[in-house]
Design a protein around this motif. Structure first.
Motif, PDB file in Angstrom:
ATOM      1  N   ASN A  39       0.841  -1.187   0.000  1.00 33.10           N
ATOM      2  CA  ASN A  39       0.000   0.000   0.000  1.00 33.10           C
ATOM      3  C   ASN A  39       0.876   1.236   0.000  1.00 33.10           C
ATOM      4  OD1 ASN A  39      -2.771  -1.267   0.487  1.00 33.10           O
ATOM      5  ND2 ASN A  39      -1.603  -2.087   2.202  1.00 33.10           N
ATOM      6  N   LEU A  40       0.492   2.232  -0.779  1.00 36.72           N
ATOM      7  CA  LEU A  40       1.299   3.448  -0.893  1.00 36.72           C
ATOM      8  C   LEU A  40       1.482   4.126   0.460  1.00 36.72           C
ATOM      9  CD1 LEU A  40       2.790   5.525  -2.625  1.00 36.72           C
ATOM     10  CD2 LEU A  40       0.586   6.634  -3.056  1.00 36.72           C
ATOM     11  N   ALA A 140      -9.638   7.462  -7.864  1.00 40.50           N
ATOM     12  CA  ALA A 140     -10.393   6.232  -8.143  1.00 40.50           C
ATOM     13  C   ALA A 140      -9.579   5.154  -8.841  1.00 40.50           C
ATOM     14  CB  ALA A 140     -11.637   6.565  -8.976  1.00 40.50           C
ATOM     15  N   SER A 141      -8.427   5.513  -9.409  1.00 33.52           N
ATOM     16  CA  SER A 141      -7.611   4.510 -10.092  1.00 33.52           C
ATOM     17  C   SER A 141      -6.646   3.810  -9.144  1.00 33.52           C
ATOM     18  CB  SER A 141      -6.818   5.159 -11.222  1.00 33.52           C
ATOM     19  OG  SER A 141      -5.929   6.150 -10.718  1.00 33.52           O
ATOM     20  N   GLY A 142      -6.599   4.223  -7.879  1.00 33.51           N
ATOM     21  CA  GLY A 142      -5.718   3.601  -6.903  1.00 33.51           C
ATOM     22  C   GLY A 142      -6.348   2.395  -6.241  1.00 33.51           C
ATOM     23  N   GLY A 143      -5.638   1.839  -5.251  1.00 30.61           N
ATOM     24  CA  GLY A 143      -6.117   0.630  -4.593  1.00 30.61           C
ATOM     25  C   GLY A 143      -7.440   0.825  -3.884  1.00 30.61           C
ATOM     26  N   VAL A 144      -7.530   1.825  -3.007  1.00 33.82           N
ATOM     27  CA  VAL A 144      -8.788   2.094  -2.308  1.00 33.82           C
ATOM     28  C   VAL A 144      -9.866   2.489  -3.305  1.00 33.82           C
ATOM     29  CG1 VAL A 144      -9.937   3.583  -0.631  1.00 33.82           C
ATOM     30  CG2 VAL A 144      -7.624   2.778  -0.174  1.00 33.82           C
ATOM     31  N   GLY A 145      -9.507   3.330  -4.266  1.00 35.01           N
ATOM     32  CA  GLY A 145     -10.473   3.813  -5.242  1.00 35.01           C
ATOM     33  C   GLY A 145     -11.121   2.708  -6.044  1.00 35.01           C
ATOM     34  N   HIS A 146     -10.322   1.746  -6.509  1.00 31.54           N
ATOM     35  CA  HIS A 146     -10.882   0.645  -7.293  1.00 31.54           C
ATOM     36  C   HIS A 146     -11.914  -0.146  -6.487  1.00 31.54           C
ATOM     37  CE1 HIS A 146      -7.697   0.510 -10.623  1.00 31.54           C
ATOM     38  NE2 HIS A 146      -8.857   0.482 -11.219  1.00 31.54           N
ATOM     39  N   PHE A 147     -11.588  -0.429  -5.227  1.00 30.09           N
ATOM     40  CA  PHE A 147     -12.559  -1.141  -4.392  1.00 30.09           C
ATOM     41  C   PHE A 147     -13.782  -0.277  -4.118  1.00 30.09           C
ATOM     42  CE2 PHE A 147      -8.769  -3.671  -2.935  1.00 30.09           C
ATOM     43  CZ  PHE A 147      -9.223  -4.880  -3.422  1.00 30.09           C
TER      44      PHE A 147
END
Length: 303
Positions: A39-40, A140-147
């Motif tokens: 995670n970033l 929205a293209s990040g890890g949290v965003g995608h979920f």
């Protein structure tokens, strides 16, 4: 055994080190780790942990020793760890509160992507009913965003996904976004809930876009910028609007991991892994994350 430990300074944020084998307490299982999820945030703020401590919170593997007190899964169970301490090692002793059994229908490496990102999105979106509500997801293209895009869509929300540029918009409509935008100044909708990973100047614009009674949940500050609100903008008539911090890392996550795994097993939720590789190449993965080259999560095989 080998582990990724916190490294301060220019050679960080993590490095490989030989560490002592874990000694499980009576209420802990011993897990042979097969995959880790990066995670970033935990990399960006690694200096908040002591140098030399085993880092990381997300992993997946197989139980090689059940808990002595009989709690938790049996030996041989495939499990995923989320928000667990000291997870980026070949073996980890962990309480059942920080893991869940992975269904046969879910690949173990996909499960490793859930952890921090999936739980964060799920907890925010569960703060209110989303049926027929308007939801804005930034980053929205990040890890949290995608979920978050997927989970909000599953819950019946109309989802607007905000990304940093056209190159980061790919696939978001397929995940459930009704609109994908790259500039919040062009948006006129009013949102009932905002999940924000960016902060900075964008936060003032999000406040202006919030409907009466709406809530902004801050789960990150990727911009690294301060926020300035116009005079009077924090005063309004009508149902109160709120800005909420997010940082619950003490509540057990086993139930939420099980819920996420159930959605993955049913084909309703995708892990959205943007980069897979071997953990020996962790430096390349870290560079890609910091350079914003990864859409979704990073999962590395432990070998």
């Amino acid at each position: 055994m080998r582990a990724l430990v916190v490294e301060h300074g220019d050679d960080g944020p993590v490095r490989f080190a030989d560490v002592e084998e874990p000694r499980p307490a009576a209420d802990e299982v011993l897990v042979d780790v097969r995959h880790i999820g990066l995670n970033l945030g935990e990399l960006k703020y690694a200096d908040q942990w002591p140098a030399g401590v085993i880092h990381g919170h997300d992993a997946a593997g197989v139980v090689v020793r059940a808990a002595a007190d009989g709690s938790g899964p049996a030996e041989g169970a495939r499990v995923v760890l989320g928000m667990a301490p000291y997870a980026w090692a070949e073996r980890v002793a962990v309480s059942p509160a920080w893991l869940a059994v992975v269904p046969d229908a879910v690949a173990l490496d996909d499960a490793a992507a859930l952890g921090v990102a999936g739980i964060t999105a799920l907890r925010v979106l569960r703060t209110r009913s989303l049926l027929a509500r308007r939801v804005l997801i930034t980053g929205a293209s990040g890890g949290v965003g995608h979920f978050a895009v997927q989970l909000a869509s599953i819950a019946g929300a109309h989802v607007t996904a905000a990304v940093g540029g056209p190159d980061r918009a790919a696939g978001l409509r397929e995940l459930g976004a009704g609109e994908v935008v790259t500039d919040l100044s062009t948006v006129d909708d009013r949102f009932d809930l905002v999940l924000d990973t960016i902060g900075g100047a964008h936060l003032a614009r999000m406040w202006a876009l919030l409907a009466e009674g709406g809530a902004i949940h801050l789960v990150g500050s990727a911009s690294g910028e301060s926020t300035t609100f116009e005079a009077g903008s924090l005063f309004a008539f009508g149902a109160p609007k709120t800005i909420n911090t997010f940082g619950d890392v003490t509540s057990p996550v086993s139930g939420e991991l099980a819920d996420l795994l159930g959605l993955v097993a049913a084909g309703r939720l995708s892990a959205q892994v943007g980069l897979r590789g071997a953990w020996r190449d962790v430096d390349d993965a870290v560079r890609a994350l910091f350079a914003r080259e990864v859409h979704g999560k990073v999962v590395l095989d432990v070998s």
